[in-house]
Structure formats: structure tokens, C-alpha cells
Write a protein that holds these residues in place. Structure first.
Motif, PDB file in Angstrom:
ATOM      1  N   TRP A 148      43.368  30.063 -62.631  1.00  0.00           N
ATOM      2  CA  TRP A 148      43.894  30.637 -61.518  1.00  0.00           C
ATOM      3  C   TRP A 148      42.482  31.069 -60.728  1.00  0.00           C
ATOM      4  O   TRP A 148      42.459  31.025 -59.506  1.00  0.00           O
ATOM      5  N   GLU A 149      41.674  31.768 -61.410  1.00  0.00           N
ATOM      6  CA  GLU A 149      40.411  32.336 -60.683  1.00  0.00           C
ATOM      7  C   GLU A 149      39.673  31.429 -59.932  1.00  0.00           C
ATOM      8  O   GLU A 149      39.045  31.598 -59.157  1.00  0.00           O
ATOM      9  N   THR A 150      39.541  30.333 -60.728  1.00  0.00           N
ATOM     10  CA  THR A 150      38.710  29.268 -60.008  1.00  0.00           C
ATOM     11  C   THR A 150      39.380  28.692 -58.893  1.00  0.00           C
ATOM     12  O   THR A 150      38.439  28.221 -57.733  1.00  0.00           O
ATOM     13  N   GLU A 151      40.522  28.608 -58.793  1.00  0.00           N
ATOM     14  CA  GLU A 151      41.467  28.172 -57.663  1.00  0.00           C
ATOM     15  C   GLU A 151      41.159  29.101 -56.548  1.00  0.00           C
ATOM     16  O   GLU A 151      40.779  28.879 -55.449  1.00  0.00           O
ATOM     17  N   LEU A 152      41.239  30.446 -56.928  1.00  0.00           N
ATOM     18  CA  LEU A 152      41.041  31.616 -56.097  1.00  0.00           C
ATOM     19  C   LEU A 152      39.524  31.463 -55.336  1.00  0.00           C
ATOM     20  O   LEU A 152      39.461  32.074 -54.330  1.00  0.00           O
ATOM     21  N   ALA A 153      38.880  31.485 -56.348  1.00  0.00           N
ATOM     22  CA  ALA A 153      37.262  31.368 -55.842  1.00  0.00           C
ATOM     23  C   ALA A 153      37.015  30.145 -54.831  1.00  0.00           C
ATOM     24  O   ALA A 153      35.991  30.523 -54.168  1.00  0.00           O
ATOM     25  N   ARG A 154      37.636  29.189 -54.734  1.00  0.00           N
ATOM     26  CA  ARG A 154      37.589  28.103 -53.854  1.00  0.00           C
ATOM     27  C   ARG A 154      38.053  28.531 -52.595  1.00  0.00           C
ATOM     28  O   ARG A 154      37.548  28.126 -51.618  1.00  0.00           O
ATOM     29  N   SER A 155      39.418  29.257 -52.647  1.00  0.00           N
ATOM     30  CA  SER A 155      40.093  29.392 -51.448  1.00  0.00           C
ATOM     31  C   SER A 155      39.759  30.869 -50.789  1.00  0.00           C
ATOM     32  O   SER A 155      40.040  30.781 -49.560  1.00  0.00           O
TER      33      SER A 155
END
Length: 318
Positions: free
Chosen positions: A277-284
Motif C-alpha cells: 500500500w505504501e509503495t503505491e501511495l509513494a508513486r501516486s
């Protein structure tokens, strides 16, 4: 005899001077400086000599220089060994052994930045239709209780909603005023990543709105629903997710919910998908600096600017 100790001392001094002269000839020791005293003055060895003879010095002194601890820039210097290990596991999973070039949101590897919250509400106002805070619980990343207090609503209680809230009249005897609880809770939430289930309801009860990029709502994570074999965009209850993913039962019986149990469950669910989840948020989400939160005792107007407040409630609170 009286001359015995002096002869012994003289021989010892003579051996010392011989060794000193030998060291001076080899360039390992600077020539002796005379300061008006017979006591020999030993100069420190040059850095190059110390470097070459480090093995000899270590064995002679019994001390070995300690290597410096290298900590990734994305970690706090006081980070626990567990968080450091988790940090490196994430970096390696990205195919890179260093923190450079890997976009990971800064708090993902700092458990101290995370808290989970859950609030219980009672009914006030006409026919008890308004919801006001009556209990708030905040737990840490590990599930330890940071805050758990009963709160006295600003309006008289019409419906305790005991079946769901677990609140009774007895709990209100030692409850603290809403304004005092609000100040304490917001101090804890400041600059934290706040986890919760349908967390907008909790913020509404606190008359507060937390920054979106620091809010983690477990009721709106498609990857949790997918793990549970449920529709990705469906709004699934905390009770259902706990049963499917954590294999435990919560919110059972007729005594109402436990805000501590619900907050811990939300944190457990979050941790299941934390890295993904945090990896996806870091991209967005673009990176942002910490934003200070004003003291609620000095300016309470900002807490009424909550998009979740119903229009009729906004009219009553103005």
C-alpha cells in the motif's frame, strides 16, 4: 641495601633510553624534547605509523576500533532493529540494495509514526440523531494503548446506543469534557500516519480533519478486499475483514463494540498490506513536508471545516 633499588631503577631507565634511541633511528619517534626535567617526553606517533601498526596496537592495548553504524537516510537514527530489517527487505524487494532510486513513502519504515484510532459515539440533539464523541482509543503500531478515555459530549445524551457503542450512564461519571479530550487526542495525532476503519466518522466526532496523505482508511483498500475474496471496491465492515483475514471474531455479544479492539484490528489489517500500500501511495502522492496543526484551544474554527459534516449539523454548531 640502599643502592639496590637505585641500581635497578638505573638499569630500567637505561633500557628505556636504548629502546627510545632505536625508535628514533627508525623514524618511529620524534627526537626527545628537553623541558628542564629528566623525565622523558614521548611524542605521539604520526598518523601513517598508527595506521600501519593498528594491528599491533590493538593486540597491545586490547582495544579494537568500533565500526560506525550506517543507517539509511530514510530511517530515524533511533530506529529499532526490526524497522531497519524491514527497511532493507523493502529495498531488496525493489531490486536495489540502496535507498537511492527507490520511491518509498518516508513513514513506511518508521513504526513510531503510525497510530490507529477508533471512536464510540452516543446520540444527542433532537431524538438523539446527532452523534457525539463518548470514547476514544488510540493504539500504537504494535497495538499498545496510547490513549483510551471516556468523553462527556457537549450536549445532553439522549441515546447511549449501548448495543453498538458499549457506552452506559456509568461511564460518563468519570468522563472528561470534550474540549479537553480533543486537545489531548489531536496532540497525539499531530504529524502521524493515522489508521482507522471508515475513519471519517472518527474525525467527524473529533470535529477535525486529518491530512489525506497521512490517513489510512482500511475500509477503502481494494487489496484488503481482494485478499479476503471480496469485491475490490465494496465497502466491507471491519468485522467481516477481521473474520476473513485475521481469523478472529470482534464486535460480538450485546455489550457493544470495544474501541481498543477495533483500533487494534484496523492496525493489524493495515500491516497485512503495509509495504504494498505504501509503495503505491509513494508513486501516486507527491512528497510533502510536515504541516503544523494549530492548537485547538486557540482556534477551533478549522475543525468545523470538515467535508463530512452534514449541513444540518453544521447549522447547529455555528
Amino acid at each position: 641495601t640502599p643502592q639496590g633499588p637505585s641500581k635497578k631503577k638505573s638499569r630500567k631507565h637505561q633500557r628505556f633510553m636504548e629502546r627510545r634511541a632505536l625508535l628514533e633511528q627508525k623514524g618511529l619517534l620524534s627526537p626527545r624534547q628537553r623541558l628542564g626535567s629528566q623525565t622523558p617526553v614521548v611524542e605521539p606517533e604520526p598518523p601513517s605509523t598508527l595506521t600501519k601498526a593498528v594491528g599491533t596496537m590493538a593486540s597491545r592495548c586490547g582495544k579494537v576500533p568500533k565500526p560506525k553504524r550506517v543507517v539509511s537516510p530514510s530511517l530515524s537514527p533511533s530506529a529499532s532493529p526490526d524497522s531497519i530489517a524491514r527497511h532493507h527487505s523493502v529495498l531488496l524487494s525493489q531490486g536495489n540494495g540502496s535507498s537511492q532510486g527507490v520511491r518509498v513513502s518516508f513513514p513506511v519504515l518508521r513504526p513510531g509514526k503510525y497510530v490507529a484510532i477508533d471512536c464510540e459515539m452516543v446520540g444527542t440533539g433532537p431524538q438523539g440523531r446527532l452523534s457525539e464523541l463518548a470514547r476514544c482509543s488510540v493504539v500504537s503500531y504494535e497495538g499498545d494503548v496510547i490513549y483510551d478515555k471516556y468523553v462527556k459530549p457537549e450536549l445532553p445524551i439522549v441515546d447511549y446506543r449501548t448495543r453498538w457503542s458499549g457506552i452506559t450512564k456509568q461511564h460518563m461519571k468519570n468522563a472528561i469534557p470534550f474540549k479537553a479530550a480533543q486537545a489531548e487526542i489531536l496532540k497525539i495525532l499531530k504529524d502521524k500516519i493515522v489508521v482507522g476503519h471508515a475513519i471519517h466518522n472518527d474525525f467527524q466526532a473529533l470535529k477535525y480533519f486529518h491530512p489525506k496523505d497521512r490517513t489510512r482508511d482500511t475500509s477503502r483498500i481494494p487489496m484488503l478486499n481482494q485478499r479476503a475474496g471480496l469485491p475490490g471496491r465494496a465497502s466491507v465492515s471491519l468485522k467481516s475483514l477481521a473474520r476473513h483475514l485475521l481469523h478472529k471474531k470482534i464486535q460480538v455479544g450485546c455489550r457493544g463494540h470495544s474501541s481498543v479492539e477495533d483500533a487494534r484490528t484496523a492496525m493489524e489489517l493495515y500491516r497485512l498490506v503495509e509495504v504494498q500500500w505504501e509503495t503505491e501511495l509513494a508513486r501516486s502522492l507527491p512528497p510533502r513536508p510536515p504541516s503544523p496543526i494549530a492548537d485547538p484551544t486557540t482556534d477551533s474554527s478549522q475543525y468545523m471545516d470538515d467535508r463530512y459534516w452534514p449541513t444540518d449539523l453544521m447549522g447547529d454548531s455555528m
